[in-house]
Design an enzyme around this catalytic site. Structure first.
Site, PDB file in Angstrom:
ATOM      1  N   SER A   1     -26.009  36.112  26.586  1.00 51.43           N
ATOM      2  CA  SER A   1     -25.003  35.738  25.602  1.00 51.43           C
ATOM      3  C   SER A   1     -25.552  34.686  24.665  1.00 51.43           C
ATOM      4  CB  SER A   1     -23.754  35.244  26.320  1.00 51.43           C
ATOM      5  OG  SER A   1     -23.485  33.916  25.971  1.00 51.43           O
ATOM      6  N   LYS A   2     -24.971  34.690  23.459  1.00 54.98           N
ATOM      7  CA  LYS A   2     -25.410  33.730  22.444  1.00 54.98           C
ATOM      8  C   LYS A   2     -25.164  32.299  22.908  1.00 54.98           C
ATOM      9  CE  LYS A   2     -24.663  36.722  18.545  1.00 54.98           C
ATOM     10  NZ  LYS A   2     -23.890  37.071  17.398  1.00 54.98           N
ATOM     11  N   ARG A   3     -24.200  32.185  23.822  1.00 47.63           N
ATOM     12  CA  ARG A   3     -23.851  30.838  24.255  1.00 47.63           C
ATOM     13  C   ARG A   3     -24.806  30.301  25.325  1.00 47.63           C
ATOM     14  NH1 ARG A   3     -19.468  33.315  22.747  1.00 47.63           N
ATOM     15  NH2 ARG A   3     -19.427  34.614  24.593  1.00 47.63           N
ATOM     16  N   GLU A   4     -25.602  31.199  25.888  1.00 47.16           N
ATOM     17  CA  GLU A   4     -26.485  30.740  26.946  1.00 47.16           C
ATOM     18  C   GLU A   4     -27.595  29.828  26.426  1.00 47.16           C
ATOM     19  OE1 GLU A   4     -28.061  33.798  29.950  1.00 47.16           O
ATOM     20  OE2 GLU A   4     -26.061  34.403  29.304  1.00 47.16           O
TER      21      GLU A   4
END
Ligand code: GLU
Length: 458
Positions: free
Chosen positions: A247-250
């Site tokens: 995920s982009k948030r990782e």
């Protein structure tokens, strides 16, 4: 026909690993076939797109070495290469489809469409437009309302051969007539991409699996517009080590974060090249990678991005880095022995930041914890340190040769060896039991500082 590939990022976030891999494969394929690699900015989503992200994505691609032949800053006569600058083109092609009855104006209100969807879901049907405006004439059109333009989806099967997945087939009856121009006059993703890929003469579309379901819709549009469709290859998703989509948030999921963490472009390129592909082992340059690249060798199952694998490529990359580049990028300056030690210990670091940390903890202010103080108060430790100082004072220069002779003498004089010999010295010099080789600690901190640290415990 010469090969033309493209990477088409939406500037709505940073360049993440999966997209960087898509860009890499497109560039490798283009180079492999002496073709051209094009970058196109897909910024029709005005609210979510930003110039900052566009700049950062282009900067990251360049930093990775993935330069392009045509793009927003490099004209190739098939531009503009930003979708926001192509809106009138989309409109004119949509108008052509309407004229040919291959698309139509739809005046259905949002409320009607929502009610329709609810009703279909309640009946257990897949939600899709019911075609109410399909045969509307201009006299039926409600006044004062801006229509959307819908594509008249033909009732047929769509077959194509995917470069990675092989034969694919879809039934267009499941799609419903989809919107190609919204009420804000902006082209939908599927429509803009088809016009662009056609006019930019893209021969091979290589993109993520998440676009596989768009492809049959795009093929219908290519056909309706009378353009030949490119060949399509959908590369598998990139997962994290937890087996969930990265995920982009990782953390460490974007190129920018990896750069900030001290990873080198060639390390990253080698790690992402292995996401769904298995070129030769070892650290390879872009030319080597491209000479080996073939779509049929790509895997069709999801790839796992493992930071440990990246670290090992990066460690190799640091070892191969030019000495001057290492010193310059770390902002280091020192005498010959200091530089020698930096080069010697670089194999211990998987990133430039880690290398900086190792140097920092040796040269910076040190602290001795309880364990260190206890270890350094033991009689055998004191004997080792005393002998070390006395032997060291015979030498003007603390280089590798001097160090070996000093250690040899200390061993002889104290009868100590192994951990009982080395731990006290490393403890006194760094406050830690484990770490880089003692000779490198000495080279990094220098002669005077080393003796000062040791004498504190005598
Ligand atoms: N702009 C799309 C994306 O970022 C890519 C579209 C495509 O490659 O066709 O996912």
């Amino acid at each position: 026909m010469s090969v033309r590939t493209r990477f088409a990022p939406s500037p709505t976030g940073r360049l993440h690993i999966g997209n960087a891999r898509t860009a890499l494969f497109n560039r490798l394929f283009a180079r492999r076939h002496n073709g051209r690699f094009i970058v196109r900015i897909e910024d029709t989503d005005i609210e979510r797109s930003s110039k900052e992200f566009e700049k950062e994505i282009l900067g990251d691609l360049k930093w990775l070495g993935l330069d392009w032949d045509e793009g927003p800053d490099r004209d190739g006569a098939k531009g503009p290469y930003r979708q926001s600058e192509r809106l009138s083109l989309y409109k004119s092609y949509a108008a052509r489809l309407v004229d040919n009855k291959l698309a139509y104006n739809c005046f259905c209100t949002k409320e009607r469409l929502e009610a329709l969807k609810k009703d279909q879901i309640a009946k257990g049907l897949p939600p899709r437009y019911d075609g109410r405006c399909r045969n509307i004439t201009s006299s039926d059109a409600p006044s004062g309302m801006t229509p959307v333009i819908r594509f008249r989806v033909p009732e047929r099967e769509i077959r194509f051969t995917d470069g990675v997945h092989g034969g694919m087939s879809f039934d267009a009856r499941a799609f419903g007539d989809f919107v190609i121009i919204g009420s804000d006059f902006v082209a939908s993703y599927n429509f803009a991409v088809v016009i662009d890929d056609a006019l930019m003469e893209i021969t091979h579309v290589i993109r993520g699996d998440d676009h596989l379901s768009n492809t049959p819709r795009q093929i219908l549009l290519f056909d309706a517009l009378g353009f030949p469709a490119p060949s399509f290859s959908h590369i598998p998703l990139v997962l994290g080590t937890n087996k969930l989509p990265l995920s982009k948030r990782e953390r460490n999921a974007s190129v920018g974060e990896l750069r900030d963490a001290g990873y080198l472009p060639v390390g990253i390129v080698n790690a992402i090249a292995r996401l769904g592909w298995s070129p030769e082992e070892g650290l390879l340059g872009l030319d080597e990678l491209s000479s080996d690249f073939a779509l049929e060798n790509l895997s069709n199952s999801p790839a796992v991005f493992d930071i440990e694998r990246l670290k090992s490529f990066n460690r190799e990359a640091i070892k191969k880095m030019e000495e001057t580049a290492i010193f310059a990028s770390l902002g280091l300056d020192g005498d010959e022995l200091f530089m020698e030690a930096v080069l010697d210990i670089r194999g211990n670091a998987s990133t430039l930041s880690e290398l900086k940390d190792i140097i920092g903890y040796v040269t910076g202010g040190i602290e001795y914890d309880e364990d260190a103080l206890v270890a350094l108060s033991e009689p055998h430790a004191k004997a080792v340190l005393r002998a070390f100082c006395e032997e060291a004072e015979r030498f003007d220069l603390l280089d590798g040769t001097a160090y070996n002779r000093i250690i040899g003498e200390v061993k002889k004089r104290t009868g100590e060896k192994g951990p009982r010999l080395f731990h006290p010295i490393r403890y006194a010099l760094t406050g830690k039991k484990e770490g880089i080789e003692i000779v490198n600690i000495l080279k990094l901190i220098g002669w005077i500082e080393a003796l000062k640290r040791i004498k504190r415990f005598l």
